[in-house]
Write a protein that holds these residues in place. Structure first.
Motif, mmCIF file in Angstrom:
data_model
loop_
_atom_site.group_PDB
_atom_site.id
_atom_site.type_symbol
_atom_site.label_atom_id
_atom_site.label_comp_id
_atom_site.label_asym_id
_atom_site.label_seq_id
_atom_site.Cartn_x
_atom_site.Cartn_y
_atom_site.Cartn_z
ATOM 1 N N ALA A 111 0.833 -1.204 0.000
ATOM 2 C CA ALA A 111 0.000 0.000 0.000
ATOM 3 C C ALA A 111 0.868 1.254 0.000
ATOM 4 O O ALA A 111 0.596 2.206 -0.735
ATOM 5 C CB ALA A 111 -0.934 -0.001 1.205
ATOM 6 N N GLU A 112 1.899 1.237 0.800
ATOM 7 C CA GLU A 112 2.796 2.392 0.873
ATOM 8 C C GLU A 112 3.439 2.662 -0.483
ATOM 9 O O GLU A 112 3.459 3.802 -0.962
ATOM 10 C CB GLU A 112 3.857 2.109 1.938
ATOM 11 C CG GLU A 112 4.713 3.283 2.277
ATOM 12 C CD GLU A 112 5.659 2.979 3.428
ATOM 13 O OE1 GLU A 112 6.549 3.819 3.634
ATOM 14 O OE2 GLU A 112 5.526 1.940 4.108
ATOM 15 N N ASN A 113 3.938 1.629 -1.134
ATOM 16 C CA ASN A 113 4.564 1.785 -2.459
ATOM 17 C C ASN A 113 3.539 2.240 -3.490
ATOM 18 O O ASN A 113 3.825 3.091 -4.334
ATOM 19 C CB ASN A 113 5.203 0.473 -2.908
ATOM 20 C CG ASN A 113 6.348 0.066 -2.018
ATOM 21 O OD1 ASN A 113 6.967 0.891 -1.360
ATOM 22 N ND2 ASN A 113 6.618 -1.222 -1.977
ATOM 23 N N GLU A 114 2.351 1.648 -3.434
ATOM 24 C CA GLU A 114 1.309 2.002 -4.398
ATOM 25 C C GLU A 114 0.840 3.444 -4.209
ATOM 26 O O GLU A 114 0.637 4.179 -5.177
ATOM 27 C CB GLU A 114 0.130 1.032 -4.255
ATOM 28 C CG GLU A 114 0.480 -0.375 -4.671
ATOM 29 C CD GLU A 114 -0.512 -1.426 -4.198
ATOM 30 O OE1 GLU A 114 -0.339 -2.587 -4.584
ATOM 31 O OE2 GLU A 114 -1.456 -1.096 -3.439
ATOM 32 N N MET A 115 0.702 3.862 -2.966
ATOM 33 C CA MET A 115 0.272 5.230 -2.693
ATOM 34 C C MET A 115 1.351 6.238 -3.085
ATOM 35 O O MET A 115 1.053 7.293 -3.644
ATOM 36 C CB MET A 115 -0.115 5.383 -1.222
ATOM 37 C CG MET A 115 -1.393 4.654 -0.883
ATOM 38 S SD MET A 115 -1.745 4.701 0.891
ATOM 39 C CE MET A 115 -3.207 3.645 0.962
ATOM 40 N N ARG A 116 2.581 5.901 -2.803
ATOM 41 C CA ARG A 116 3.690 6.778 -3.188
ATOM 42 C C ARG A 116 3.751 6.903 -4.719
ATOM 43 O O ARG A 116 3.926 7.999 -5.257
ATOM 44 C CB ARG A 116 5.002 6.240 -2.630
ATOM 45 C CG ARG A 116 6.161 7.207 -2.777
ATOM 46 C CD ARG A 116 7.392 6.779 -1.991
ATOM 47 N NE ARG A 116 7.184 7.063 -0.578
ATOM 48 C CZ ARG A 116 7.140 6.139 0.395
ATOM 49 N NH1 ARG A 116 7.314 4.874 0.114
ATOM 50 N NH2 ARG A 116 6.951 6.480 1.650
ATOM 51 N N ALA A 117 3.592 5.780 -5.416
ATOM 52 C CA ALA A 117 3.608 5.803 -6.886
ATOM 53 C C ALA A 117 2.454 6.652 -7.420
ATOM 54 O O ALA A 117 2.637 7.457 -8.339
ATOM 55 C CB ALA A 117 3.521 4.379 -7.436
#
Length: 182
Positions: A111-117
């Motif tokens: 989720a963190e990576n997806e939100m950052r992207a």
């Protein structure tokens, strides 16, 4: 699931992780967050399906083998990530705790990576990030091999160890759960 979230929020690891997604004033597992997290403008939701088997009626929409899952999508101009735990599949809070840790930490680290992207490049960037392991196979391989380089495994293992300090009865559930979910 409420008891599990309360136990997770008794740990520094749980507070640190979920604080990334929390809004100031939000209460998770009895813990009041006083500041907005980095991704407070996105959405990370826990869903508890606490139906009993007799309440399901037509089970065609709920696979019998699914105890929980992580998923995410872009909707309403933000990433919506969610962890669903089907508590009717569990014997007690400890089994539900292992599944919550598995979905929210082993898979949910994405989720963190997806939100950052998404913040960096919109839906196309989100889709590219999501495509790296859409079914969580790499996460399961990391769990099976105890790959300390994998960020989801590190989070899962950290919350596992932290929950064992809160209540030693989590240990058998993690031993059993980790074996069957590989």
């Amino acid at each position: 699931m409420e008891q599990v979230l309360a136990d997770i929020m008794k740990t520094p690891e749980g507070v640190a992780y979920l604080s990334k997604f929390a809004k100031a004033g939000q209460i998770i597992g009895g813990h009041l967050f006083e500041q907005n997290g980095e991704f407070h403008d996105q959405q990370f939701v826990f869903v508890d399906v606490s139906l009993r088997e007799r309440d399901l009626g037509d089970r065609s929409n709920v696979p019998y083998f699914v105890e929980g899952f992580y998923d995410s999508r872009v909707s309403e101009g933000r990433v919506q990530a969610f962890v669903q735990v089907m508590t009717f599949m569990h014997g007690d809070k400890y089994d539900a705790g292992e599944t919550t840790a598995h979905e929210a930490f082993l898979h949910g680290y994405q989720a963190e990576n997806e939100m950052r992207a998404f913040k960096r490049g919109g839906k196309a960037a989100f889709d590219a990030e999501r495509a790296k392991d859409p079914e969580g196979h790499k996460d399961h391989k990391a769990l099976a091999s105890k790959d300390a380089k994998h960020p989801g495994y590190r989070l899962y293992n950290a919350i596992r160890n932290a929950l064992k300090k809160v209540d030693k009865n989590y240990e058998p559930a993690f031993e059993k759960g980790g074996e069957k979910k590989q």
